[in-house]
Write a protein that holds these residues in place. Structure first.
Motif, PDB file in Angstrom:
ATOM      1  N   GLY A 341      -1.394  -5.681   2.764  1.00 47.54           N
ATOM      2  CA  GLY A 341      -2.115  -4.915   2.111  1.00 47.54           C
ATOM      3  C   GLY A 341      -2.122  -4.337   1.265  1.00 47.54           C
ATOM      4  O   GLY A 341      -3.136  -3.551   0.385  1.00 47.54           O
ATOM      5  N   GLU A 342      -1.875  -2.533   2.261  1.00 44.63           N
ATOM      6  CA  GLU A 342      -1.393  -1.652   1.587  1.00 44.63           C
ATOM      7  C   GLU A 342      -0.924  -1.344   0.862  1.00 44.63           C
ATOM      8  O   GLU A 342       0.424  -1.459   0.615  1.00 44.63           O
ATOM      9  CB  GLU A 342      -1.865  -0.585   2.902  1.00 44.63           C
ATOM     10  CG  GLU A 342      -2.324  -0.826   4.285  1.00 44.63           C
ATOM     11  CD  GLU A 342      -3.976  -0.464   3.980  1.00 44.63           C
ATOM     12  OE1 GLU A 342      -3.527  -0.154   2.862  1.00 44.63           O
ATOM     13  OE2 GLU A 342      -4.973  -0.952   4.438  1.00 44.63           O
ATOM     14  N   GLU A 343      -1.753  -0.924  -0.649  1.00 42.31           N
ATOM     15  CA  GLU A 343      -0.708  -0.171  -1.516  1.00 42.31           C
ATOM     16  C   GLU A 343      -0.627   1.829  -1.989  1.00 42.31           C
ATOM     17  O   GLU A 343      -1.413   2.147  -2.008  1.00 42.31           O
ATOM     18  CB  GLU A 343      -1.668  -0.851  -2.843  1.00 42.31           C
ATOM     19  CG  GLU A 343      -1.077  -2.038  -2.883  1.00 42.31           C
ATOM     20  CD  GLU A 343      -1.867  -3.422  -3.659  1.00 42.31           C
ATOM     21  OE1 GLU A 343      -2.445  -2.541  -4.751  1.00 42.31           O
ATOM     22  OE2 GLU A 343      -1.594  -4.275  -4.317  1.00 42.31           O
ATOM     23  N   GLY A 344       0.216   1.837  -2.677  1.00 42.40           N
ATOM     24  CA  GLY A 344       0.057   3.519  -2.735  1.00 42.40           C
ATOM     25  C   GLY A 344      -0.906   3.918  -3.814  1.00 42.40           C
ATOM     26  O   GLY A 344      -1.849   2.893  -4.082  1.00 42.40           O
ATOM     27  N   PRO A 345      -1.092   4.983  -4.454  1.00 43.47           N
ATOM     28  CA  PRO A 345      -0.066   5.980  -4.050  1.00 43.47           C
ATOM     29  C   PRO A 345      -0.386   6.663  -2.837  1.00 43.47           C
ATOM     30  O   PRO A 345      -1.562   7.067  -2.387  1.00 43.47           O
ATOM     31  CB  PRO A 345      -0.807   6.692  -5.244  1.00 43.47           C
ATOM     32  CG  PRO A 345      -1.483   6.644  -5.050  1.00 43.47           C
ATOM     33  CD  PRO A 345      -1.905   5.531  -5.460  1.00 43.47           C
ATOM     34  N   TRP A 346       0.658   7.086  -2.120  1.00 38.72           N
ATOM     35  CA  TRP A 346       0.624   7.540  -1.395  1.00 38.72           C
ATOM     36  C   TRP A 346       1.035   9.809  -1.517  1.00 38.72           C
ATOM     37  O   TRP A 346       1.689  10.017  -2.037  1.00 38.72           O
ATOM     38  CB  TRP A 346       2.542   7.019   0.067  1.00 38.72           C
ATOM     39  CG  TRP A 346       2.156   5.526  -0.134  1.00 38.72           C
ATOM     40  CD1 TRP A 346       2.797   4.922  -0.926  1.00 38.72           C
ATOM     41  CD2 TRP A 346       1.090   4.756   1.031  1.00 38.72           C
ATOM     42  NE1 TRP A 346       2.718   3.376  -0.424  1.00 38.72           N
ATOM     43  CE2 TRP A 346       1.344   3.258   0.180  1.00 38.72           C
ATOM     44  CE3 TRP A 346      -0.148   5.857   1.092  1.00 38.72           C
ATOM     45  CZ2 TRP A 346       0.870   2.383   0.810  1.00 38.72           C
ATOM     46  CZ3 TRP A 346      -0.867   4.474   1.650  1.00 38.72           C
ATOM     47  CH2 TRP A 346      -0.486   3.030   2.031  1.00 38.72           C
ATOM     48  N   VAL A 347       0.998   9.784  -0.463  1.00 39.03           N
ATOM     49  CA  VAL A 347       0.793  11.223   0.097  1.00 39.03           C
ATOM     50  C   VAL A 347       1.391  11.872   1.791  1.00 39.03           C
ATOM     51  O   VAL A 347       0.757  11.123   1.963  1.00 39.03           O
ATOM     52  CB  VAL A 347       0.035  12.847   0.065  1.00 39.03           C
ATOM     53  CG1 VAL A 347      -0.153  13.834   0.546  1.00 39.03           C
ATOM     54  CG2 VAL A 347      -0.877  12.487  -1.423  1.00 39.03           C
ATOM     55  N   LEU A 348       3.033  11.800   1.300  1.00 35.58           N
ATOM     56  CA  LEU A 348       3.682  11.738   2.242  1.00 35.58           C
ATOM     57  C   LEU A 348       3.447  12.984   3.211  1.00 35.58           C
ATOM     58  O   LEU A 348       4.046  13.750   3.109  1.00 35.58           O
ATOM     59  CB  LEU A 348       4.992  11.783   2.416  1.00 35.58           C
ATOM     60  CG  LEU A 348       5.404   9.697   2.325  1.00 35.58           C
ATOM     61  CD1 LEU A 348       6.849  10.243   1.872  1.00 35.58           C
ATOM     62  CD2 LEU A 348       4.048   8.350   2.351  1.00 35.58           C
ATOM     63  N   VAL A 349       3.079  12.738   4.494  1.00 39.86           N
ATOM     64  CA  VAL A 349       2.309  14.202   5.895  1.00 39.86           C
ATOM     65  C   VAL A 349       3.510  13.907   6.774  1.00 39.86           C
ATOM     66  O   VAL A 349       3.253  13.011   7.866  1.00 39.86           O
ATOM     67  CB  VAL A 349       1.329  14.046   6.141  1.00 39.86           C
ATOM     68  CG1 VAL A 349       1.026  15.079   7.225  1.00 39.86           C
ATOM     69  CG2 VAL A 349       0.364  14.451   4.727  1.00 39.86           C
ATOM     70  N   SER A 350       4.153  14.777   7.443  1.00 42.04           N
ATOM     71  CA  SER A 350       5.083  14.365   7.861  1.00 42.04           C
ATOM     72  C   SER A 350       5.650  15.179   9.220  1.00 42.04           C
ATOM     73  O   SER A 350       5.674  16.264   8.735  1.00 42.04           O
ATOM     74  CB  SER A 350       7.099  13.514   7.830  1.00 42.04           C
ATOM     75  OG  SER A 350       7.137  14.189   6.845  1.00 42.04           O
ATOM     76  N   ALA A 351       5.929  15.869  10.390  1.00 41.88           N
ATOM     77  CA  ALA A 351       6.322  16.588  11.323  1.00 41.88           C
ATOM     78  C   ALA A 351       7.596  16.171  11.666  1.00 41.88           C
ATOM     79  O   ALA A 351       8.044  15.485  12.291  1.00 41.88           O
ATOM     80  CB  ALA A 351       5.072  16.723  11.806  1.00 41.88           C
TER      81      ALA A 351
END
Length: 529
Positions: A341-351
């Motif tokens: 049940g999770e919705e955006g908006p998203w900020v994507l952080v990746s390494a």
């Protein structure tokens, strides 16, 4: 007048004939009997026996022994075909044969079975008490393994019907070898008593060498089985560690993905929902790498909410079917987010290599992704570095021996490694699941995954805010890495900042300067969205 000589000769011949007939009537000739399994090798004289070293003195004379050998060969062929199928399934999962675990345990059990049957056939005609006891010990340990797999729900679900069938078959074959050894020993005794008049108690030098060789090999197999059992006990212990968040079935209920969200949903001044930071770990699980600085950012108020997940094979997530690309992982994440049940908006952080996954996810959710944060990311042109055949072979070899768990056992005994260390911490890289995930990544990195991330670059919206932070150490020692880091700053037209942290390693957050810059840039990116 009757001739005296003639009468005498005639009488003698008559008497001889009469006597011979009487003897024949009293004792029928043995030659008149049909030869059978019990009599065909008996000598022609009533009181004669074969020499104990005569090749005719063999348990193979008995049909029951020959039948047991035939069945052993048949079981070996079946086990070998199953072994080949399991070997192939590591690289390409056949329909209905995917197991949510690594697949290396069922392969190990089948390898043990094939080896056990081969040893039984190689030394079939020289049974010994040592090999019989060794087979009993192996059967007892495998029976314990079977009980552990069936009793622990997590192990049962990870191994699936393939792993359960493999351990049951291994146990049955070990018990069969015990029976086979006893049948041959009985046949050998029977033939020795029948053909030599006594049971042979001595052995030839060749037989002693065979017994010694078989015993040494069986001791090695016992050690292997003990290690398999100890590793299963460790896995059952680790299975009791509960994950934060939940695990969701994805990809047609083939496997489960672990997803966790921390913090509450907040809204801005105009009633807009504040973005949630969605974190993609690098080469190792999030919980042992990025968790500290992300959680500190949350506690410091830099971000209000964040979610993270474990890629297939990492930490609490199951392994996915093979082959498996970064795009497939992104689709699985999308499904898990929807089920949660999770919705955006998203900020994507990746390494690291995780930036490849987040870029693909961004291209498939262009309306929901409001920002990209890449930490010393892997460029698509450098995917060949993790796709080399040598690296793939090493990963496969490590996977094959991973069920022995000698490194995990030594860590638990001498270094005090805990469940947390083995599931997601310092020892997580030693687990078969993690190795399988890295092998899957290696197999398609320079083909399927490279195509997916190249397409993602073309699809990515140009106005998406972008932040890039690079390792100063990596940039200085590798000119190509430096050029590709610069190219990553151009995947969108809205670059907010690019920092090269001077003394920071690939894991930039391990230095105080790196962590400070990361938290600062993350706050700026969230506010910019």
């Amino acid at each position: 007048m009757v001739s005296l000589w003639g009468s005498k000769n005639g009488d003698e011949r008559q008497h001889a004939n009469d006597g011979g007939n009487e003897e024949d009537n009293r004792q029928p000739s043995r030659r008149s009997r049909e030869p059978d399994e019990r009599t065909r090798l008996l000598p022609s004289h009533n009181d004669g026996y074969l020499d104990p070293d005569d090749p005719a003195v063999s348990p193979y004379n008995l049909f029951s022994v020959r039948a047991v050998r035939f069945v052993s060969v048949l079981f070996l062929i079946i086990s070998f075909l199953w072994w080949v199928l399991l070997l192939v399934s590591i690289f390409v999962s056949p329909p209905t044969m995917h197991s949510r675990g690594s697949g290396f345990f069922d392969f190990s059990f089948t390898t043990l079975t094939v080896g056990n049957l081969m040893i039984g056939l190689l030394f079939f005609s020289t049974p010994s008490r040592a090999t019989e006891i060794s087979n009993l010990v192996i059967a007892a340990l495998l029976l314990l393994d079977m009980i552990i797999v069936l009793a622990v729900q997590r192990l049962r679900s990870e191994e699936g019907w393939v792993g359960i069938a493999s351990v049951i078959w291994a146990t049955a074959m070990a018990l069969y070898n015990v029976m086979s050894d006893r049948v041959v020993a009985w046949g050998k005794k029977e033939e020795e008593e029948r053909l030599t008049g006594r049971k042979e108690t001595r052995r030839t030098l060749r037989e002693w060498c065979a017994v010694l060789t078989a015993t040494v090999i069986m001791v090695v197999m016992i050690i292997i089985t003990i290690l398999l059992t100890a590793t299963l006990i460790l896995r059952s212990r680790d299975a009791s560690l509960k994950p934060p968040g939940d695990r969701y079935f994805v990809d047609g209920d083939k496997y489960k993905l672990h997803l966790t969200c921390v913090g509450n949903i907040t809204y801005g001044a105009h009633g807009k929902r504040s973005p949630t930071v969605l974190v993609e770990a690098g080469e190792y699980p999030f919980e042992d790498t990025m968790d500290d600085w992300i959680y500190n950012s949350y506690k410091n108020g830099t971000i209000n909410r964040y979610c993270y997940y474990d890629r297939p094979g990492f930490a609490w997530s199951d392994n996915a079917p093979s082959p498996h690309s970064a795009g497939m992982t992104s689709d699985a994440l999308s499904e898990a987010l929807a089920k949660a049940g999770e919705e955006g908006p998203w900020v994507l952080v990746s390494a690291g290599v995780g930036t490849v996954y987040s870029r693909i996810f961004s291209s498939r959710h262009v309306r929901d992704v409001h920002g990209l944060f890449l930490i010393d990311g892997l460029h698509e042109d450098l995917l060949h570095r993790i796709a080399s055949p040598t690296r793939g072979f090493i990963l496969w070899a490590r996977g094959v021996i991973s069920p022995l768990g000698y490194d995990r056992l030594l860590g638990a005994i001498f270094k005090g490694r805990t469940r947390e260390d083995r599931v997601y911490g310092k020892s997580a890289y030693q687990a078969g699941k993690f190795i399988k995930a890295k092998l899957q990544e290696n197999l398609v990195a320079d083909s399927l995954t490279k195509n997916e991330v190249s397409q993602a670059r073309n699809i990515q919206t140009p106005n998406t805010p972008l932040v890039v932070v690079s390792s100063g150490i990596e940039v200085r020692k590798d000119n190509e890495w430096e050029r590709k880091q610069e190219d990553l700053t151009r995947i969108t037209d809205n670059l907010l900042s690019w920092d090269v942290v001077n003394k920071a390693p690939h894991r930039v957050w391990l230095t105080i300067e790196g962590r400070t810059i990361l938290e600062k840039r993350l706050g700026e990116l969230v506010r910019a969205t």
